[in-house]
Structures are given as C-alpha cells and as structure tokens.
Design an enzyme around this catalytic site. Structure first.
Site, PDB file in Angstrom:
ATOM      1  N   ARG A  36      24.910  75.523 -65.093  1.00  0.00           N
ATOM      2  CA  ARG A  36      24.231  74.786 -64.948  1.00  0.00           C
ATOM      3  C   ARG A  36      25.288  73.588 -65.725  1.00  0.00           C
ATOM      4  NH1 ARG A  36      22.926  70.617 -61.354  1.00  0.00           N
ATOM      5  NH2 ARG A  36      21.364  68.997 -61.446  1.00  0.00           N
TER       6      ARG A  36
ATOM      7  N   ASP B  81      17.797  62.911 -55.262  1.00  0.00           N
ATOM      8  CA  ASP B  81      19.151  63.954 -55.455  1.00  0.00           C
ATOM      9  C   ASP B  81      18.871  65.294 -54.911  1.00  0.00           C
ATOM     10  OD1 ASP B  81      21.180  64.747 -58.207  1.00  0.00           O
ATOM     11  OD2 ASP B  81      19.085  65.577 -58.309  1.00  0.00           O
ATOM     12  N   ALA B  82      19.935  65.680 -54.792  1.00  0.00           N
ATOM     13  CA  ALA B  82      20.034  67.420 -54.224  1.00  0.00           C
ATOM     14  C   ALA B  82      19.361  68.236 -55.129  1.00  0.00           C
ATOM     15  CB  ALA B  82      21.291  67.281 -53.262  1.00  0.00           C
ATOM     16  N   TYR B  83      20.562  68.812 -56.564  1.00  0.00           N
ATOM     17  CA  TYR B  83      20.030  69.758 -57.011  1.00  0.00           C
ATOM     18  C   TYR B  83      19.152  69.858 -57.848  1.00  0.00           C
ATOM     19  CZ  TYR B  83      24.689  70.321 -54.073  1.00  0.00           C
ATOM     20  OH  TYR B  83      25.469  70.580 -53.279  1.00  0.00           O
TER      21      TYR B  83
ATOM     22  N   SER C 218      23.598  61.985 -54.049  1.00  0.00           N
ATOM     23  CA  SER C 218      24.260  63.428 -55.102  1.00  0.00           C
ATOM     24  C   SER C 218      25.510  62.973 -55.262  1.00  0.00           C
ATOM     25  CB  SER C 218      24.164  64.626 -54.102  1.00  0.00           C
ATOM     26  OG  SER C 218      24.625  65.725 -54.637  1.00  0.00           O
ATOM     27  N   ASN C 219      25.688  63.798 -56.959  1.00  0.00           N
ATOM     28  CA  ASN C 219      26.614  64.768 -57.249  1.00  0.00           C
ATOM     29  C   ASN C 219      27.726  65.301 -57.035  1.00  0.00           C
ATOM     30  OD1 ASN C 219      26.596  62.560 -59.709  1.00  0.00           O
ATOM     31  ND2 ASN C 219      25.631  64.301 -61.128  1.00  0.00           N
TER      32      ASN C 219
END
Length: 216
Positions: free
Chosen positions: A40, A9-11, A116-117
């Site tokens: 967030r 995942d990125a964030y 990722s989203n």
C-alpha cells in the site's frame, strides 16, 4: 448538517486495502501484515511521484509495480502468489458499516459519489462486488485528468460535474494527506481515522474526525 453531496475516497475509506493479502495470509506467511502495508505504501508513493513528474500511469499499473517491489523487499514470500493477490484486489471487501451509511445518506436526497485515484475498471469492479452500484450515483476517477490527488483539479471534478460550491460537498477519506488536499480545495472534510493515527497537516485540519463511517 446536510450537504448536497457526500463524496468518498475509495481505498481505505470504503474498501479495505488489506483484504487482498489477508485472504491469502496463510500462503504469504507470518510477515503478511508487513507485506500488505508495504504494498500500500509503495502504491501511494508511486502516485505522488508520478503526479509531480507529470509521468502518469494508471492506478492498476502502479498497484502491479508496487506489488513487484514488495516481493523483492519482503523475503520469503513466494512471487508465484502475484496473480492471486492481484485478482483479490479487484474484489476488496468493503467495511461493514458502508452499505447502511451510504443508503441512509442517499435517502436524504444527496448525491453519493466516489472520488478516487483508482482506475475506472478497478473502481467499477469494487463497487459491483460490494453491491454498492445501486447506491453510488457517480464514480470520479483521476484517470480523466491523468494525474493524482492532491492536485486541486481532481477535487474540482466533483464541483464542476455537480455545479456546486466546494463547501456544499462533504468529503470523507481515511487518508490524512487526502483530507489536507480536499480541505485546501474548500470541501467540508471528515477524516475517517480507522487506524487511530496521529494528526498531521495541522494548518489543513478536517471539520470532523471519526473512527469509522458509522457516525457520519
């Protein structure tokens, strides 16, 4: 244990989602932590509700909308900071251990990817800013499907592309709900519990819990 692919995942996992507000903490004021956390939280809430409604808007639009909402909720923060905060989100800091860990995993011959989203443009900017573009093989964005995690089709982007069974993929995320979705799909999951949060989704537990990527 080696896997054919290590997917991240990125964030919150590779990139610090609170870095944008922290860079301008002096301007935001004493409530900067609350401000960042609410931004967030609303960003994620919007992704879940839009996925359930079937009313997709890309992650950058949700990031903007969540920021606008946060300005209304946290009094005393100047809305004139909007442009600066949004600009900072394109170049979020990666966590310090990330480059070394990804390079070590890549040296084993495994695929290294992001799932990722985030929108493709957001992810490309973050990866380039962190100088990870020579380490990461592929970036999978939900934008290809016009929905969000935890839809099973999102995780299937990886297995279909790499022609792998789910258990050949090690998936790392700092988001416990993301880990639950990936576990249900069949990935081997590692929860990067950076904030030392209590566990949840007990029927969909990770294979491993780590405080950072360092021990991966």
């Amino acid at each position: 244990m080696s896997h054919a692919a290590y997917v991240f995942d990125a964030y919150g996992t590779l990139f610090d989602v609170h870095a944008a507000v922290r860079r301008h903490a002096g301007d935001v004021g004493p409530d900067y932590r609350l401000f960042s956390e609410m931004w967030r939280a609303k960003q994620l809430e919007y992704s879940w509700t839009r996925a359930l409604m079937g009313a997709y808007a890309d992650f950058w639009q949700l990031t903007e909308q969540a920021l606008d909402y946060t300005f209304q909720r946290v009094s005393g923060v100047d809305p004139a900071l909007r442009a600066k905060l949004l600009d900072a989100y394109w170049t979020l800091d990666c966590y310090p251990e990330v480059p070394g860990v990804l390079k070590a995993l890549k040296s084993r011959g495994a695929h290294i990817a992001i799932l990722s989203n985030g929108s493709p443009a957001m992810l490309a900017s973050a990866v380039k800013n962190a100088a990870l573009d020579t380490v990461i093989d592929d970036i999978f964005s939900v934008d290809a499907l016009k929905t969000y995690k935890t839809a099973p089709a999102v995780y299937d982007l990886v297995t279909t592309s790499y022609r792998l069974y789910p258990d050949a993929v090690s998936f790392q995320s700092s988001n416990r709900w993301d880990i639950a979705g990936a576990t249900k799909f069949g990935f081997r999951t590692v929860w990067i519990n950076r904030a030392d949060m209590p566990d949840e989704y007990f029927d969909l537990g990770p294979a491993l819990i780590l405080p950072s990527l360092e021990s991966l």
